[in-house]
Design a protein around this motif. Structure first.
Motif, short mmCIF file in Angstrom:
data_model
loop_
_atom_site.label_atom_id
_atom_site.label_comp_id
_atom_site.label_asym_id
_atom_site.label_seq_id
_atom_site.Cartn_x
_atom_site.Cartn_y
_atom_site.Cartn_z
N PRO A 139 -52.36 6.15 15.00
CA PRO A 139 -52.56 5.51 16.31
C PRO A 139 -51.38 4.66 16.79
O PRO A 139 -50.75 3.95 16.01
CB PRO A 139 -53.80 4.64 16.08
CG PRO A 139 -54.55 5.32 15.01
CD PRO A 139 -53.50 5.87 14.09
N VAL A 140 -51.16 4.75 18.11
CA VAL A 140 -50.05 4.01 18.73
C VAL A 140 -50.55 3.00 19.75
O VAL A 140 -49.75 2.37 20.45
CB VAL A 140 -49.03 4.97 19.38
CG1 VAL A 140 -48.46 5.93 18.35
CG2 VAL A 140 -49.65 5.73 20.56
N PHE A 141 -51.88 2.80 19.89
CA PHE A 141 -52.39 1.75 20.78
C PHE A 141 -51.77 0.42 20.36
O PHE A 141 -51.65 0.13 19.17
CB PHE A 141 -53.90 1.60 20.65
CG PHE A 141 -54.73 2.81 21.01
CD1 PHE A 141 -54.18 3.93 21.60
CD2 PHE A 141 -56.09 2.81 20.75
CE1 PHE A 141 -54.95 5.02 21.93
CE2 PHE A 141 -56.88 3.90 21.08
CZ PHE A 141 -56.31 5.01 21.66
N GLY A 150 -52.41 0.94 12.72
CA GLY A 150 -52.69 1.36 14.09
C GLY A 150 -54.16 1.32 14.44
O GLY A 150 -54.52 1.44 15.62
N TYR A 151 -55.02 1.12 13.45
CA TYR A 151 -56.46 1.12 13.72
C TYR A 151 -56.97 -0.25 14.16
O TYR A 151 -58.17 -0.42 14.38
CB TYR A 151 -57.22 1.64 12.49
CG TYR A 151 -56.78 3.04 12.13
CD1 TYR A 151 -57.26 4.13 12.83
CD2 TYR A 151 -55.82 3.25 11.14
CE1 TYR A 151 -56.82 5.41 12.54
CE2 TYR A 151 -55.37 4.53 10.84
CZ TYR A 151 -55.87 5.61 11.55
OH TYR A 151 -55.42 6.88 11.27
N ALA A 158 -51.75 1.40 26.16
CA ALA A 158 -50.39 0.88 25.96
C ALA A 158 -49.83 1.37 24.62
O ALA A 158 -50.47 1.25 23.58
CB ALA A 158 -50.40 -0.65 25.98
N VAL A 159 -48.61 1.92 24.66
CA VAL A 159 -47.94 2.39 23.45
C VAL A 159 -47.29 1.20 22.74
O VAL A 159 -46.62 0.37 23.38
CB VAL A 159 -46.88 3.45 23.79
CG1 VAL A 159 -46.12 3.88 22.54
CG2 VAL A 159 -47.53 4.66 24.44
N LEU A 185 -52.27 13.29 18.62
CA LEU A 185 -52.32 11.84 18.59
C LEU A 185 -53.66 11.37 18.01
O LEU A 185 -54.72 11.79 18.46
CB LEU A 185 -52.15 11.26 20.00
CG LEU A 185 -52.23 9.73 20.11
CD1 LEU A 185 -51.12 9.06 19.32
CD2 LEU A 185 -52.19 9.30 21.57
N ASP A 186 -53.58 10.51 17.03
CA ASP A 186 -54.76 9.88 16.43
C ASP A 186 -55.24 8.78 17.37
O ASP A 186 -54.49 7.85 17.69
CB ASP A 186 -54.35 9.28 15.08
CG ASP A 186 -55.52 8.91 14.19
OD1 ASP A 186 -56.64 8.75 14.72
OD2 ASP A 186 -55.30 8.75 12.98
#
Length: 555
Positions: A139-141, A150-151, A158-159, A185-186
């Protein structure tokens, strides 16, 4: 509907869903604008603004960023920044064909020394040469700080700034597509992280009925859930259309709670399929409803932990935790033939009957692996299999999953025998959260290295100390899969003996010895790959004495 929208006349329309608020002001460029509220709780304002301008919202709880921000250059607590997301694409999307799908999972921050999208691009030619066909990005949130799995992301649109931000991710996807690599993308729709989540003061984004171990879960089925569903479903479309990703991996769907007439997972799959995209789910339910088209959610594929657990427990001898349910050759046989080892069978670890049979679903509905971020990173010391078993066992495990009829997924570095660990790491600023993470990881996982430390993060970066023997072996396995593999067909016959397996598919046969032993070949074949002393030819019913290893035969 959510976040900023650039208009043609150098104006930007801002939209915020905040039914808990009676009034909200937009703060931008030193100005304060009162936003208009409609009957559903949406606040809007249209003002002169441009790319790069920073803004925030003033609520009765103070100044906050935009929960639908497209960029958070100052982190989860800082102002949001306008980005138009206009990018000159130089490639076409790469449609995922499950029959040819070979996934390579990466964590952007540890894949390279620099830990950015731009440095990851430099490894794409290597991945093409390896033979994989898709890159799955953890994840890239936007998450707190600069290091996290990333979790713990809190801004779905938003990246992550430390990875390079939105345009860097677009460049990453564009360059992957130029090389024929698809991008998966996860995404995390079961919860949001605990730090930087300002949505709780705006509206009922989260459920009061259900809980997850990791954070608040979205309100998909209670009052006001229509708007929450839109928030998530629009996010699905956002990544697939604006960022041109070719597929999504849905994190832990067993923690997505929804008793609506149409489950949110079914709506996600409908949007993705309308755009020609692919969806993979992670689930520990062993429930084929997730991937069934009829009377199901029609997700394209799902992860299979049973396959991993069966091989891992057998070759390592580990019996702790959920591995206590596995450890025999029978489990590996069942994983090959029935997919789920627990398909309505009693699980002693769970203390209940677990799972359901998959029926006649084809093999490309299932993703298998011998390592992934969870199975490595949730070990106390983050040990990879390269430190747990001998090299011959490593080769056996690799052949068992790459040459299976299922979709294989390689965890970054596995293909060259990476020995650096992959630990859990985080970068919270809240002292209470920091204390909880440290104590929780020690208590539940036995992780002694402080997850908040730079040490945990730096140790987890790939060394890129390549073992040529293993790398070449992986390339050969992938080439055999592409040319002769039993892709998608579950027409597989598996026999077992004392410390050995034979696996016969349509064009190839695997003879696997887990110790120096005598085994019986069930078919006639010519050797195309061997790790030890397998003969060049075998006949049907022939007994052969071999050392520990694997032989792959064309039949």
């Amino acid at each position: 509907m959510f976040g900023p929208k650039f208009l043609d006349n150098e104006e930007v329309e801002f939209t915020l869903w905040a039914p808990y608020q009676s009034e909200v002001f937009l703060l931008i460029n030193g100005n304060k604008y009162k936003m208009e509220k409609d009957e559903k709780g949406y606040f809007t304002a249209t003002v002169k603004a441009k790319e790069g301008d920073k803004y925030s919202f003033l609520t009765n709880k103070g100044e906050i960023p935009d929960p639908a921000s497209r960029y958070q250059p100052e982190g989860v607590h800082g102002k949001s920044q306008l980005v138009s997301l206009q990018y000159n694409w130089d490639s076409k999307d790469v449609k995922i064909d499950p029959k040819n799908l070979i996934i390579y999972e990466i964590h952007v921050g540890t894949f390279t020394k620099e830990g950015t999208f731009y440095s990851a691009i430099e490894k794409f030619d290597y991945l093409v040469d390896l033979g994989v066909t898709a890159v799955e990005v953890m994840p890239v949130f936007q998450f707190p700080g600069k290091k996290d799995w990333g979790y713990d992301g809190v801004y779905l649109y938003a990246v992550q700034n430390s990875y390079g931000g939105p345009y860097a991710f677009m460049k990453f996807t564009d360059e992957a597509h130029k090389r024929g690599l698809s991008v998966i993308l996860d995404v995390v729709y079961n919860h949001v992280g605990p730090e930087g989540n300002y949505m709780t003061i705006l509206g009922p984004y989260f459920s009061s009925r259900y809980k997850t171990p990791w954070g608040l879960t979205f309100n998909f089925d209670d009052a006001y859930s229509d708007e929450v569903r839109k928030f998530v479903l629009e996010n699905v479309r956002f990544w697939l259309e604006i960022f041109h990703v070719d597929g999504l991996r849905l994190d832990a769907v067993h923690a997505i709670y929804d008793f609506s007439p149409k489950h949110i997972l079914e709506e996600i799959s409908e949007i993705a399929h309308s755009l020609g995209k692919f969806v993979i789910a992670e689930s520990d339910l062993n429930d084929p409803k997730i991937i069934r088209k009829e009377c199901g959610y029609n997700i394209d594929a799902q992860w299979v932990d049973d396959f991993h657990h069966s091989i891992h427990a057998y070759i390592t001898g580990e019996k702790n935790g959920y591995y206590s349910d596995y450890g025999s050759l029978d489990d590996i046989v069942k994983a090959y033939t029935d997919v789920f080892v627990y398909d309505g069978k009693y699980s002693n670890f769970r203390k209940k009957t677990h799972g359901m049979p998959v029926g006649n679903l084809d093999a490309c509905k299932f993703v298998v692996y011998i390592q992934n971020h969870d199975q490595v990173g949730n070990r106390g010391n983050g040990e990879r299999i390269s430190l747990l078993v001998d090299k011959e066992s490593y080769k056996i495990a690799s052949a068992l999953y790459i040459l299976s009829p299922f979709i294989p997924m390689i965890f970054m570095g596995e293909e060259y025998y990476e020995k650096n660990p992959f630990l859990f790491f985080s970068d919270f600023s809240d002292p209470t959260l920091i204390k909880g993470v440290r104590e929780g990881r020690l208590r539940e996982n036995g992780q002694t290295i402080d997850p908040q430390s730079d040490e945990a993060f730096e140790k987890s970066k790939l060394s890129w100390n390549i073992d040529i023997e293993i790398l070449e072996y992986y390339k050969k396995l992938i080439n055999i899969r592409k040319e002769f593999g039993n892709k998608c067909s579950r027409n597989v016959k598996v026999n077992k003996g004392e410390n050995w397996l034979s696996i016969v598919m349509e064009k190839i046969m695997l003879l696997v010895s887990f110790a120096n032993t005598e085994l019986v070949s069930p078919a006639k074949g010519n050797l195309i790959l061997s790790t030890t002393n397998f003969p060049a030819k075998v006949g049907k019913g022939q007994k052969i004495t071999v050392n520990k290893g694997v032989g792959v035969y064309l039949i």
